[in-house]
Design a protein around this motif. Structure first.
Motif, PDB file in Angstrom:
ATOM      1  N   GLY A  37      40.192 -70.014  23.283  1.00 38.40           N
ATOM      2  CA  GLY A  37      40.418 -69.277  22.044  1.00 38.40           C
ATOM      3  C   GLY A  37      39.583 -68.030  21.894  1.00 38.40           C
ATOM      4  N   THR A  38      39.572 -67.517  20.662  1.00 34.79           N
ATOM      5  CA  THR A  38      38.965 -66.207  20.395  1.00 34.79           C
ATOM      6  C   THR A  38      37.449 -66.236  20.555  1.00 34.79           C
ATOM      7  OG1 THR A  38      38.936 -66.792  18.059  1.00 34.79           O
ATOM      8  CG2 THR A  38      40.785 -65.459  18.814  1.00 34.79           C
ATOM      9  N   LEU A  39      36.842 -67.409  20.540  1.00 35.62           N
ATOM     10  CA  LEU A  39      35.382 -67.498  20.720  1.00 35.62           C
ATOM     11  C   LEU A  39      35.009 -67.973  22.124  1.00 35.62           C
ATOM     12  CD1 LEU A  39      34.335 -68.936  17.216  1.00 35.62           C
ATOM     13  CD2 LEU A  39      33.983 -66.609  18.085  1.00 35.62           C
ATOM     14  N   ALA A  40      35.936 -67.881  23.059  1.00 41.39           N
ATOM     15  CA  ALA A  40      35.650 -68.341  24.433  1.00 41.39           C
ATOM     16  C   ALA A  40      34.387 -67.665  24.947  1.00 41.39           C
ATOM     17  CB  ALA A  40      36.830 -68.037  25.346  1.00 41.39           C
ATOM     18  N   GLY A  41      33.516 -68.458  25.533  1.00 44.08           N
ATOM     19  CA  GLY A  41      32.271 -67.938  26.095  1.00 44.08           C
ATOM     20  C   GLY A  41      31.066 -68.126  25.193  1.00 44.08           C
ATOM     21  N   VAL A  42      31.277 -68.519  23.931  1.00 41.38           N
ATOM     22  CA  VAL A  42      30.154 -68.646  22.996  1.00 41.38           C
ATOM     23  C   VAL A  42      29.470 -70.012  23.170  1.00 41.38           C
ATOM     24  CG1 VAL A  42      29.506 -68.721  20.557  1.00 41.38           C
ATOM     25  CG2 VAL A  42      31.291 -67.133  21.318  1.00 41.38           C
ATOM     26  N   PRO A  43      28.142 -70.013  23.375  1.00 42.21           N
ATOM     27  CA  PRO A  43      27.427 -71.294  23.480  1.00 42.21           C
ATOM     28  C   PRO A  43      27.600 -72.110  22.201  1.00 42.21           C
ATOM     29  CG  PRO A  43      25.996 -69.456  24.084  1.00 42.21           C
ATOM     30  CD  PRO A  43      27.246 -68.865  23.518  1.00 42.21           C
ATOM     31  N   SER A  44      27.962 -73.360  22.350  1.00 39.23           N
ATOM     32  CA  SER A  44      28.339 -74.171  21.186  1.00 39.23           C
ATOM     33  C   SER A  44      28.005 -75.633  21.443  1.00 39.23           C
ATOM     34  CB  SER A  44      29.863 -74.088  20.950  1.00 39.23           C
ATOM     35  OG  SER A  44      30.307 -72.740  20.882  1.00 39.23           O
ATOM     36  N   VAL A  45      27.677 -76.326  20.366  1.00 46.71           N
ATOM     37  CA  VAL A  45      27.555 -77.785  20.452  1.00 46.71           C
ATOM     38  C   VAL A  45      28.911 -78.384  20.089  1.00 46.71           C
ATOM     39  CG1 VAL A  45      26.424 -79.853  19.569  1.00 46.71           C
ATOM     40  CG2 VAL A  45      25.123 -77.725  19.790  1.00 46.71           C
ATOM     41  N   VAL A  79      23.606 -84.934  13.008  1.00 44.31           N
ATOM     42  CA  VAL A  79      23.009 -83.631  12.700  1.00 44.31           C
ATOM     43  C   VAL A  79      21.727 -83.437  13.525  1.00 44.31           C
ATOM     44  CG1 VAL A  79      21.940 -82.232  10.889  1.00 44.31           C
ATOM     45  CG2 VAL A  79      24.066 -83.466  10.416  1.00 44.31           C
ATOM     46  N   ALA A  80      20.934 -84.491  13.644  1.00 44.38           N
ATOM     47  CA  ALA A  80      19.681 -84.375  14.417  1.00 44.38           C
ATOM     48  C   ALA A  80      19.995 -84.030  15.871  1.00 44.38           C
ATOM     49  CB  ALA A  80      18.886 -85.679  14.333  1.00 44.38           C
ATOM     50  N   GLU A  81      21.022 -84.657  16.422  1.00 46.15           N
ATOM     51  CA  GLU A  81      21.357 -84.362  17.819  1.00 46.15           C
ATOM     52  C   GLU A  81      21.869 -82.929  17.970  1.00 46.15           C
ATOM     53  OE1 GLU A  81      23.184 -87.681  19.780  1.00 46.15           O
ATOM     54  OE2 GLU A  81      23.598 -86.477  21.572  1.00 46.15           O
ATOM     55  N   ILE A  82      22.664 -82.474  17.006  1.00 50.47           N
ATOM     56  CA  ILE A  82      23.134 -81.076  17.043  1.00 50.47           C
ATOM     57  C   ILE A  82      21.925 -80.136  17.005  1.00 50.47           C
ATOM     58  CG2 ILE A  82      24.363 -79.291  15.728  1.00 50.47           C
ATOM     59  CD1 ILE A  82      26.288 -81.569  14.792  1.00 50.47           C
ATOM     60  N   GLU A  83      20.986 -80.429  16.101  1.00 47.10           N
ATOM     61  CA  GLU A  83      19.819 -79.546  15.946  1.00 47.10           C
ATOM     62  C   GLU A  83      18.914 -79.561  17.172  1.00 47.10           C
ATOM     63  OE1 GLU A  83      18.398 -80.982  12.076  1.00 47.10           O
ATOM     64  OE2 GLU A  83      18.826 -78.964  11.293  1.00 47.10           O
ATOM     65  N   SER A  84      19.023 -80.616  17.981  1.00 46.27           N
ATOM     66  CA  SER A  84      18.166 -80.682  19.173  1.00 46.27           C
ATOM     67  C   SER A  84      18.559 -79.600  20.195  1.00 46.27           C
ATOM     68  CB  SER A  84      18.234 -82.075  19.805  1.00 46.27           C
ATOM     69  OG  SER A  84      19.468 -82.238  20.486  1.00 46.27           O
ATOM     70  N   TYR A  85      19.770 -79.082  20.104  1.00 51.46           N
ATOM     71  CA  TYR A  85      20.165 -77.947  20.966  1.00 51.46           C
ATOM     72  C   TYR A  85      19.767 -76.688  20.227  1.00 51.46           C
ATOM     73  CZ  TYR A  85      22.834 -81.578  23.271  1.00 51.46           C
ATOM     74  OH  TYR A  85      23.202 -82.725  23.915  1.00 51.46           O
ATOM     75  N   ASP A  86      18.518 -76.283  20.353  1.00 50.12           N
ATOM     76  CA  ASP A  86      17.987 -75.312  19.392  1.00 50.12           C
ATOM     77  C   ASP A  86      18.498 -73.896  19.583  1.00 50.12           C
ATOM     78  OD1 ASP A  86      16.577 -74.942  21.670  1.00 50.12           O
ATOM     79  OD2 ASP A  86      14.586 -75.337  20.804  1.00 50.12           O
ATOM     80  N   ARG A  87      19.182 -73.608  20.686  1.00 47.13           N
ATOM     81  CA  ARG A  87      19.731 -72.254  20.850  1.00 47.13           C
ATOM     82  C   ARG A  87      21.128 -72.100  20.260  1.00 47.13           C
ATOM     83  NH1 ARG A  87      16.659 -72.631  25.533  1.00 47.13           N
ATOM     84  NH2 ARG A  87      18.293 -73.816  26.506  1.00 47.13           N
ATOM     85  N   ALA A  88      21.760 -73.195  19.908  1.00 48.06           N
ATOM     86  CA  ALA A  88      23.161 -73.107  19.476  1.00 48.06           C
ATOM     87  C   ALA A  88      23.303 -72.676  18.022  1.00 48.06           C
ATOM     88  CB  ALA A  88      23.839 -74.458  19.672  1.00 48.06           C
ATOM     89  N   GLU A  89      24.171 -71.700  17.787  1.00 46.50           N
ATOM     90  CA  GLU A  89      24.487 -71.268  16.424  1.00 46.50           C
ATOM     91  C   GLU A  89      25.887 -71.727  16.020  1.00 46.50           C
ATOM     92  OE1 GLU A  89      23.988 -67.035  16.740  1.00 46.50           O
ATOM     93  OE2 GLU A  89      21.800 -67.205  16.962  1.00 46.50           O
ATOM     94  N   HIS A  90      26.652 -72.165  17.010  1.00 50.68           N
ATOM     95  CA  HIS A  90      28.038 -72.577  16.754  1.00 50.68           C
ATOM     96  C   HIS A  90      28.202 -74.077  17.011  1.00 50.68           C
ATOM     97  CE1 HIS A  90      30.298 -68.601  16.621  1.00 50.68           C
ATOM     98  NE2 HIS A  90      29.033 -68.250  16.839  1.00 50.68           N
ATOM     99  N   VAL A  91      28.984 -74.713  16.137  1.00 48.86           N
ATOM    100  CA  VAL A  91      29.342 -76.119  16.349  1.00 48.86           C
ATOM    101  C   VAL A  91      30.860 -76.223  16.360  1.00 48.86           C
ATOM    102  CG1 VAL A  91      29.227 -78.471  15.429  1.00 48.86           C
ATOM    103  CG2 VAL A  91      27.238 -76.961  15.229  1.00 48.86           C
TER     104      VAL A  91
END
Ligand SMILES: C[S@@+](CC[C@H](N)C(=O)[O-])C[C@H]1O[C@@H](n2cnc3c(N)ncnc32)[C@H](O)[C@@H]1O
Ligand SMILES: Nc1nc2[nH]cc(C(=O)O)c2c(=O)[nH]1
Ligand code: SF4
Ligand SMILES: [Mg+2]
Length: 281
Positions: A37-45, A79-91
């Protein structure tokens, strides 16, 4: 306890045997690059819930739809597990069909509070009011219907099947019993219209060949009639069918050509190019 394939408030059980009322059945949770999709390539959890109200024959997440797995996590743990990937801005919330679970709304609210950009990958059959930054809608075409010839379980030895809800009888002889339900439920114009009117969206169709195009055009005409917002050519994405590099090799060139011919966007499946069909990618 089987994971629901309908739209109810559920009680689940964690891997430790504890009851959860504010949780979700989680098939996998991992950090990757958005592949589609339109966000292909974006680091994401990616948060992949289990359970689906449809059964596409080609589903690349078989263990969330045809054979849903059962471990639940409470919201706090998710939420804690998502936050553990501290570089990710996208979920990216996906499945299975995430929108069958009412608790997804609570998760999306918690993510909004924490400033994440949220994408929801959905088949577009269920509308929920939630803080969604991108509704990534993939309406299912007739070519996704699991007819007896295309039922994936027909290739699976009976002794290794584990779907407790599978009826006995016809199902044991190669499947096809989901075809009617899939065909009846796969398009809900009202839910699609509500999603398109409420959120930034992309309409992402899984395409095998040009035989899929008339149905896409017909659905777009119906949606353009029904929706109070415009649907532009570049809101419509054609994605080649293929869960493996080998299969994409067969479909991608024709689908890319169709995108050009019809003035729609082509989306790669970057994760398949990079990691083939490995889990947690
Ligand atoms: C596994 S689904 C989960 C979300 C939701 N149930 C849906 O179908 O949109 C995630 C995305 O993968 C796509 N997909 C599933 N199997 C595929 C395949 N074999 N080839 C291409 N795309 C596929 C779906 O259409 C959807 O866009
Ligand atoms: N890398 C990666 N990108 C994706 N975009 C949508 C996915 C999905 O399964 O919903 C997906 C996925 O499974 N992996
Ligand atoms: S709707 Fe999505 S998760 Fe459900 S079977 Fe189809 S592709 Fe798989
Ligand atoms: Mg996927």
């Amino acid at each position: 306890m089987p994971v629901s394939d309908s739209v109810d408030r559920e009680v689940g059980t964690t891997a430790d045997g504890e009851d959860v009322t504010d949780g979700l059945p989680i098939n996998e949770l991992f950090y990757s690059l958005q592949g589609e999709g339109t966000l292909a390539g974006v680091p994401s959890v990616f948060v992949r819930t289990s359970g689906c109200n449809l059964r596409c024959w080609f589903c690349d997440s078989y263990h969330t739809s045809w054979e849903p797995t059962h471990a639940w996590l409470d919201l706090e743990a998710i939420v804690a597990e998502i936050e553990s990937y501290d570089r990710a801005e996208h979920v990216v919330l996906t499945g299975g069909e995430p929108m069958i679970h009412e608790t997804c709304v609570d998760l999306l609210e918690a993510l909004e509070e924490r400033g994440y950009h949220t994408t929801v990958e959905t088949n577009g059959t269920i509308f929920r009011d939630a803080p969604i930054d991108l509704a990534s809608i993939s309406p299912k075409l007739e070519s996704s219907t699991p007819t007896p010839e295309r039922d994936p379980r027909s290739e699976i030895p009976e002794e290794s099947r584990s779907d407790e809800r599978r009826p006995t009888g016809a199902a044991n002889q190669g499947g096809g019993e989901w075809a009617e339900r899939h065909e009846n439920d796969r398009i809900d114009l009202e839910a699609l219209t509500d999603l398109i009117e409420s959120y930034d969206f992309q309409l992402k169709f899984v395409v095998t060949d040009e035989e899929d195009m008339p149905e896409i055009l017909e659905l777009l005409a119906d949606l353009r009639d029904a929706a109070a917002v415009p649907i532009r050519g570049d809101d419509v994405l054609l994605m080649p069918e293929g869960a493996t590099r080998e299969r994409l090799e067969e479909t991608r060139a024709e689908v890319a050509q169709l995108a050009m011919d019809y003035g729609f966007r082509y989306t790669p499946r970057l994760h398949v190019d990079l990691w083939n069909d490995a889990p947690e990618t």
